[in-house]
Write an enzyme that holds these catalytic residues in place. Structure first.
Site, PDB file in Angstrom:
ATOM      1  N   ASP A 225      37.273 -98.194 -86.378  1.00  0.00           N
ATOM      2  CA  ASP A 225      37.783 -96.967 -86.988  1.00  0.00           C
ATOM      3  C   ASP A 225      38.585 -97.322 -88.245  1.00  0.00           C
ATOM      4  OD1 ASP A 225      38.423 -93.895 -86.000  1.00  0.00           O
ATOM      5  OD2 ASP A 225      39.990 -94.742 -87.258  1.00  0.00           O
ATOM      6  N   GLU A 268      35.005 -91.280 -89.194  1.00  0.00           N
ATOM      7  CA  GLU A 268      35.259 -92.588 -89.824  1.00  0.00           C
ATOM      8  C   GLU A 268      35.207 -93.670 -88.756  1.00  0.00           C
ATOM      9  OE1 GLU A 268      37.406 -90.896 -88.074  1.00  0.00           O
ATOM     10  OE2 GLU A 268      39.260 -91.971 -88.544  1.00  0.00           O
TER      11      GLU A 268
HETATM   12  N1  LIG Z   1      35.410 -88.425 -96.915  1.00  0.00           N
HETATM   13  C1  LIG Z   1      35.095 -88.224 -95.638  1.00  0.00           C
HETATM   14  N2  LIG Z   1      36.066 -88.024 -94.734  1.00  0.00           N
HETATM   15  C2  LIG Z   1      35.755 -87.841 -93.453  1.00  0.00           C
HETATM   16  C3  LIG Z   1      34.418 -87.826 -93.037  1.00  0.00           C
HETATM   17  N3  LIG Z   1      34.396 -87.614 -91.705  1.00  0.00           N
HETATM   18  C4  LIG Z   1      35.679 -87.499 -91.315  1.00  0.00           C
HETATM   19  N4  LIG Z   1      36.514 -87.644 -92.369  1.00  0.00           N
HETATM   20  C5  LIG Z   1      37.979 -87.565 -92.407  1.00  0.00           C
HETATM   21  O1  LIG Z   1      38.537 -88.654 -91.730  1.00  0.00           O
HETATM   22  C6  LIG Z   1      39.875 -88.294 -91.396  1.00  0.00           C
HETATM   23  C7  LIG Z   1      40.229 -88.829 -90.047  1.00  0.00           C
HETATM   24  O2  LIG Z   1      41.571 -88.563 -89.853  1.00  0.00           O
HETATM   25  P1  LIG Z   1      42.342 -88.910 -88.540  1.00  0.00           P
HETATM   26  O3  LIG Z   1      41.478 -88.680 -87.344  1.00  0.00           O
HETATM   27  O4  LIG Z   1      43.643 -88.193 -88.592  1.00  0.00           O
HETATM   28  O5  LIG Z   1      42.525 -90.443 -88.585  1.00  0.00           O
HETATM   29  P2  LIG Z   1      43.145 -91.369 -89.700  1.00  0.00           P
HETATM   30  O6  LIG Z   1      43.755 -90.626 -90.831  1.00  0.00           O
HETATM   31  O7  LIG Z   1      42.084 -92.365 -90.066  1.00  0.00           O
HETATM   32  O8  LIG Z   1      44.285 -92.079 -88.943  1.00  0.00           O
HETATM   33  P3  LIG Z   1      44.163 -93.232 -87.877  1.00  0.00           P
HETATM   34  O9  LIG Z   1      42.763 -93.210 -87.330  1.00  0.00           O
HETATM   35  O10 LIG Z   1      45.171 -92.942 -86.843  1.00  0.00           O
HETATM   36  O11 LIG Z   1      44.436 -94.509 -88.606  1.00  0.00           O
HETATM   37  C8  LIG Z   1      39.943 -86.746 -91.442  1.00  0.00           C
HETATM   38  O12 LIG Z   1      40.741 -86.378 -92.531  1.00  0.00           O
HETATM   39  C9  LIG Z   1      38.518 -86.340 -91.692  1.00  0.00           C
HETATM   40  O13 LIG Z   1      38.431 -85.212 -92.537  1.00  0.00           O
HETATM   41  C10 LIG Z   1      33.388 -88.020 -94.026  1.00  0.00           C
HETATM   42  O14 LIG Z   1      32.201 -88.022 -93.756  1.00  0.00           O
HETATM   43  N5  LIG Z   1      33.804 -88.213 -95.294  1.00  0.00           N
END
Ligand SMILES: Nc1nc2c(ncn2[C@@H]2O[C@H](COP(=O)(O)OP(=O)(O)OP(=O)(O)O)[C@@H](O)[C@H]2O)c(=O)[nH]1
Length: 350
Positions: A225, A268
């Site tokens: 992740d 992600e």
């Molecule tokens: N650019 C982009 N962002 C994505 C995609 N799929 C998910 N996200 C973003 O990934 C972010 C995941 O956020 P969180 O689940 O809060 O996790 P994080 O900010 O990585 O924090 P931690 O995992 O705790 O380190 C969210 O803001 C989603 O909008 C994608 O396909 N493209």
């Protein structure tokens, strides 16, 4: 997919025009043979008709190459109808020139919308039966020298039409198979990264578990992740976030072996299946991947000092375990990595 969509699928169009071009070449060559046959059996008018037909197919070929498609197709169809009518009028129904009109049946049914196809097929039927009635009412204007010559022409026409139907059937089935392949790929691929999607990874995961159990081999998984990914989106834009995900994909791919399977498990989050790999080796690989991501020159992509890091959960399949339970354990390990400060690997055995 409804019938209208099927008929206008862009990917089917180049293939259709490729077939139309090939038709021009095959029909032109067939008319060259006609020329020789009709000179031999003493039917000079039909020999001249063949010369005219060759010219028409040459123009139709040129027209389709120039994307004057309507002109090209119009020429092909007019030639077939006129040639069939002239052949029947001059040497009779027994010549078999009417067989060529039958090739229109699949061509019309496949390329036109249903209502238009039905109307066109009806017109074709009227034309076909009309030519038969005409041949019954009007005796051949220039009969061939013998019954054997007529049978020879008939056999030749039958063979050409047989070959054309076989070619069309093979082309059709190839197009269907190609379409199915493309659909299958679409249904199993993540559009952004090009990796296998969650649905497909579930299928592969289950297959790998069966294989591992059957051959008594270890199977390990990595759940990866990106750290603080929301922050990356917020600071640099969602589009940059997408670029980071694609870049991560490339980095992960370079570190894996050919038979390891990687897919996008969530936003992600990536899942890696490591066949024939023990927990210890999976942990070593995870550490290497983590280091590669951390050391990557993210400044070039982000134009910022901020570096991207990943957290990883590692675990190995236990006897009689389901995919769900295996991934749940990897998820718990991943959460430990996050809770312990991120940019780290946590391995759990059970
Ligand atoms: N650019 C982009 N962002 C994505 C995609 N799929 C998910 N996200 C973003 O990934 C972010 C995941 O956020 P969180 O689940 O809060 O996790 P994080 O900010 O990585 O924090 P931690 O995992 O705790 O380190 C969210 O803001 C989603 O909008 C994608 O396909 N493209």
């Amino acid at each position: 997919m409804n019938r209208t969509e099927r008929r206008t699928t862009p990917s089917a169009r180049p293939q259709f025009w490729r077939v139309a071009l090939r038709t021009c070449v095959i029909a032109g060559s067939t008319n060259l043979l006609f020329l020789l046959i009709f000179l031999a059996v003493g039917s000079p008018i039909l020999a001249w008709v063949s010369v005219g037909s060759m010219t028409v197919y040459a123009i139709a070929y040129w027209a389709i190459r120039q994307r004057k498609n309507k002109l090209g197709v119009g020429l092909i169809w007019s030639e077939v109808v006129i040639h069939a009518a002239l052949g029947i009028l001059l040497i009779g129904w027994g010549s078999g020139f009417h067989y060529y009109l039958l090739v229109f049946i699949p061509a019309l049914a496949v390329t036109l919308k249903r209502s238009k196809a039905i109307a066109a097929l009806l017109v074709l039927w009227v034309l076909y039966t009309g030519l038969f009635v005409m041949s019954e009412l009007i005796p051949p204007l220039q009969p061939l020298v013998s019954r054997a010559a007529l049978d020879g022409v008939n056999l030749f026409n039958l063979t050409v039409v047989f070959a054309m139907f076989s070619y069309l059937a093979l082309f059709y089935i190839e197009t269907v198979i190609e379409g199915q392949r493309a659909l299958r790929k679409l249904a199993s691929t993540d559009m952004l990264t090009g990796l296998k999607n969650r649905r497909h990874m579930t299928e592969v995961g289950e297959a790998e578990i069966s294989r591992a159990e059957r051959f008594a081999m270890p199977l390990s998984v990595l759940l990866i992740d990106a750290d603080h990914f929301k922050l990356i989106n917020d600071i640099f834009s969602h589009q940059k976030g997408d670029e980071v995900l694609c870049c991560l994909t490339k980095l992960l791919r370079t570190e894996l072996r050919q038979h390891d399977v990687i897919g996008r498990w969530g936003g992600e989050e990536f899942l890696v299946l490591l066949p024939n790999t023990t927990l210890e080796n999976a942990q070593l690989l995870a550490e290497r991947i983590r280091g590669t991501v951390k050391d990557f020159r993210w400044q070039e992509l982000l134009k910022d000092e901020l570096a991207v890091s990943i957290s990883i959960g590692v675990t190995q399949l236990l006897p009689n375990e389901t995919l769900n339970r295996l991934i749940n354990r990897a998820d718990k390990a991943l959460h430990s990595s996050k809770a312990n400060g991120r940019n780290r690997v946590t391995a759990v055995a059970a």
